[in-house]
Design an enzyme around this catalytic site. Structure first.
Site, short mmCIF file in Angstrom:
data_model
loop_
_atom_site.label_atom_id
_atom_site.label_comp_id
_atom_site.label_asym_id
_atom_site.label_seq_id
_atom_site.Cartn_x
_atom_site.Cartn_y
_atom_site.Cartn_z
N CYS A 1 -9.99 0.26 -3.54
CA CYS A 1 -10.06 0.74 -4.14
C CYS A 1 -10.79 1.70 -5.02
O CYS A 1 -10.20 3.18 -5.78
CB CYS A 1 -8.39 1.28 -4.54
SG CYS A 1 -7.84 -0.32 -6.15
N GLN B 1 0.97 -1.62 -0.26
CA GLN B 1 0.09 -0.31 0.27
C GLN B 1 0.45 1.36 0.09
O GLN B 1 2.36 1.36 0.72
CB GLN B 1 -1.19 0.43 1.14
CG GLN B 1 -1.84 -1.12 1.51
CD GLN B 1 -2.94 -1.21 0.49
OE1 GLN B 1 -3.41 0.10 -0.10
NE2 GLN B 1 -4.03 -1.65 0.89
N GLU C 1 -2.80 -15.32 -3.13
CA GLU C 1 -2.53 -14.20 -4.78
C GLU C 1 -1.68 -14.07 -5.67
O GLU C 1 -0.37 -15.80 -5.75
CB GLU C 1 -1.33 -13.39 -3.29
CG GLU C 1 0.01 -12.31 -4.05
CD GLU C 1 -0.60 -11.18 -4.55
OE1 GLU C 1 -2.25 -10.56 -4.10
OE2 GLU C 1 -0.53 -10.92 -5.98
C1 LIG Z 1 -4.85 -3.68 -3.99
S1 LIG Z 1 -3.73 -5.41 -3.81
C2 LIG Z 1 -4.05 -5.62 -1.79
C3 LIG Z 1 -2.79 -6.06 -1.29
C4 LIG Z 1 -2.96 -6.42 -0.13
N1 LIG Z 1 -3.64 -7.05 0.29
C5 LIG Z 1 -2.22 -5.33 0.26
O1 LIG Z 1 -2.65 -5.01 1.50
O2 LIG Z 1 -1.31 -4.54 0.65
C6 LIG Z 1 -4.59 -6.21 -4.87
C7 LIG Z 1 -3.13 -7.98 -4.95
O3 LIG Z 1 -4.25 -8.79 -5.89
C8 LIG Z 1 -3.36 -8.82 -6.35
N2 LIG Z 1 -4.04 -10.10 -7.42
C9 LIG Z 1 -3.84 -8.69 -9.13
N3 LIG Z 1 -5.15 -9.76 -9.75
C10 LIG Z 1 -5.34 -11.25 -8.79
C11 LIG Z 1 -5.60 -12.33 -9.36
N4 LIG Z 1 -6.84 -12.57 -10.62
N5 LIG Z 1 -5.70 -13.25 -8.21
C12 LIG Z 1 -5.02 -13.07 -7.08
N6 LIG Z 1 -4.38 -12.29 -6.80
C13 LIG Z 1 -4.46 -11.28 -7.39
C14 LIG Z 1 -2.60 -7.59 -7.16
O4 LIG Z 1 -1.38 -8.74 -6.91
C15 LIG Z 1 -2.49 -7.38 -5.27
O5 LIG Z 1 -0.89 -7.65 -4.88
#
Ligand SMILES: C[S@@+](CC[C@H](N)C(=O)[O-])C[C@H]1O[C@@H](n2cnc3c(N)ncnc32)[C@H](O)[C@@H]1O
Length: 453
Positions: free
Chosen positions: A404, A280, A330
């Site tokens: 977000c 973040q 993830e």
């Molecule tokens: C908004 S971030 C949230 C990460 C974590 N919860 C944090 O607060 O730091 C979204 C995360 O989803 C992962 N992501 C994107 N598409 C995905 C998918 N189809 N399946 C699993 N993870 C995914 C990205 O790599 C990223 O780490």
């Protein structure tokens, strides 16, 4: 309205990208570089069926809600379109946007908590990707102008800690001293494309030099200069990006100097961050976000929790000590590895992280792990439908949705509200001051499992 003609109008709203909205005889026109309350003159440059795009000609009367600064806010680029709108007004606008999107897109009419803003809404970013380009043969480092490939030279980045300014100055001097060629998109020659700068709570930095090719001329001179002039730089990587994609970073990272990870802290937890991991961007607000998510989850020692889209396991670790087990999912391999290392470094033994796309992994996992609570924190495009369907099959008591993007949030919640879930808490948090983005934590409870928090 005619394309090329000049019109006058009052800015009444922002689009979700932060452009001003003017209604001309009821027809919406979007204009960049203005704030709500400005009366402006604009030229109509594009006309579509339901809206037009205009170009600012002049501001006839400035809004009483304008904020002026001693520096040129234009140098911070197109990512902070609300910067000249008073911060308390930005917060109100964001709070209202969450309310309106939930109602309009999700059909959810609910009270929302007052948005949590920042006391000092500057120098809050801990990761920026800064383009390197050229103006008339002279290398420049700075952000792109909105919707353009033109770079505005950056002297001080008021969005990042001061160490970022120091790094930019040092790299600029190195480019000038050794006549390093920046990458030229048209001709496909030159080397340097971007600088990625990550910083931590202790004012240390990881620099990622994004290049078009594998060779960096005078690489050791750069490393030497950075170590000497920017003692806070604890890690340097090269990233090679030969593709013409919209993404800054390519696939290949080469470790050039210092630590392999940048260590950062949120609350009592430490996290090792790889150059390509999601973390973040606003540390101060992230702590508030996670505390809210934890409060909404109402952790108990019998709980098994899915943390879907778990990144480097930050939320998982934040709640792990208060639940029986937490299971992260993830899609980025390095982030999953970081999650496992982070669990070990924080003495957490009841977390598991699965690598893969949530839409593929979760439907299989729900057969094996009977989680009773779920956290989802997807990227801006929201959850894939397979993820929502798997959650519905799992039927957890509580779903905490961290988002977000209020539009995709509202779209996903609409499906869940038709499946026995009710939105019981909505907490907007301003993670990205001066941008048009807003983060939100939502609690959904299954009918029959509701209790007060
Ligand atoms: C908004 S971030 C949230 C990460 C974590 N919860 C944090 O607060 O730091 C979204 C995360 O989803 C992962 N992501 C994107 N598409 C995905 C998918 N189809 N399946 C699993 N993870 C995914 C990205 O790599 C990223 O780490």
């Amino acid at each position: 309205m005619e394309i090329g003609s000049i019109y006058e109008g009052l800015v009444i709203d922002f689009t979700h990208e932060g452009s001003g909205v003017i209604k001309h005889d009821g027809f919406p026109v979007f204009v960049e570089g203005v704030v709500i309350g400005d009366t402006i003159e604009f030229e109509l440059v594009e006309k579509k069926k339901n809206f037009g795009n205009g170009k600012l000609v002049s501001i006839i009367e400035y809004s009483i809600d304008r904020e002026e600064f001693s520096f040129d806010t234009g140098t911070l680029g197109g990512g902070v379109p609300l910067i000249n709108y008073k911060y308390e007004k930005q917060l109100k606008w964001k709070e209202n946007k969450v309310k309106q999107d939930l109602l309009r897109i999700g059909g959810i009419d609910t009270d929302i908590e007052p948005i949590i803003g920042m006391k000092h809404p500057f120098r809050y970013r801990n990761h920026s990707q800064i383009p390197v380009g050229d103006i008339d043969g002279r290398a420049v480092i700075g952000y792109y102008k909105s919707k353009s490939n033109d770079i505005i030279p950056l002297e001080e980045d008021y969005l990042q800690p001061e160490i970022a300014d120091q790094i930019i100055r040092t790299v600029k001097d190195w480019i000038a001293e050794y006549d390093i060629k920046v990458f030229d998109k048209e001709k496909g020659i030159g080397v340097i494309k971007h600088l990625g700068i990550r910083t931590n709570e202790n004012n240390e930095a990881m620099l990622i030099i994004v290049t078009a090719f594998s060779q960096i001329p005078n690489k050791f001179e750069l490393i030497h200069k950075l170590v000497k002039e920017c003692p806070g730089v604890v890690s340097i990587y090269q990233n090679i990006n030969q593709e013409k994609s919209k993404f800054t970073y390519g696939r290949e990272y080469i470790h050039l100097f210092g630590q392999e990870h940048l260590r950062d802290y949120i609350g009592d937890f430490q996290f090792d961050i790889s150059p390509n991991s999601f973390f973040q961007v606003n540390r101060v607000q992230t702590k508030i976000l996670y505390e809210t998510a934890k409060e909404y989850l109402q952790c108990g020692m019998e709980d098994i929790v899915f943390d879907i889209y778990s990144g480097i396991g930050t939320i998982s670790l934040f709640i792990a000590k208060d639940v029986k087990k937490v299971i992260g999912v993830e899609s980025v391999k390095a982030a999953v590895e970081n999650g496992r290392i982070n669990a070990r470094n924080n003495g957490v033994t009841n977390s598991e992280f699965y690598l893969g796309k949530a839409e593929e992994v979760l439907p299989k996992l729900i057969g094996i792990n009977k989680a009773n609570k779920v956290i989802v924190d997807p990227p801006r495009k929201g959850c894939e439908i397979e993820v929502i369907e798997a959650i519905i099959d799992l039927a957890p008591e509580r779903i905490v949705y961290v988002s977000c993007n209020p539009s995709t949030l509202a779209r996903d919640l609409k499906i869940l509200t038709k499946e026995n879930y009710e939105v019981t808490k909505v907490q907007p948090v301003d993670m990205f001051p001066h941008s048009a983005h807003v983060e939100c934590v939502i609690l959904m409870q299954r009918s029959g499992s509701k209790d007060e928090i």
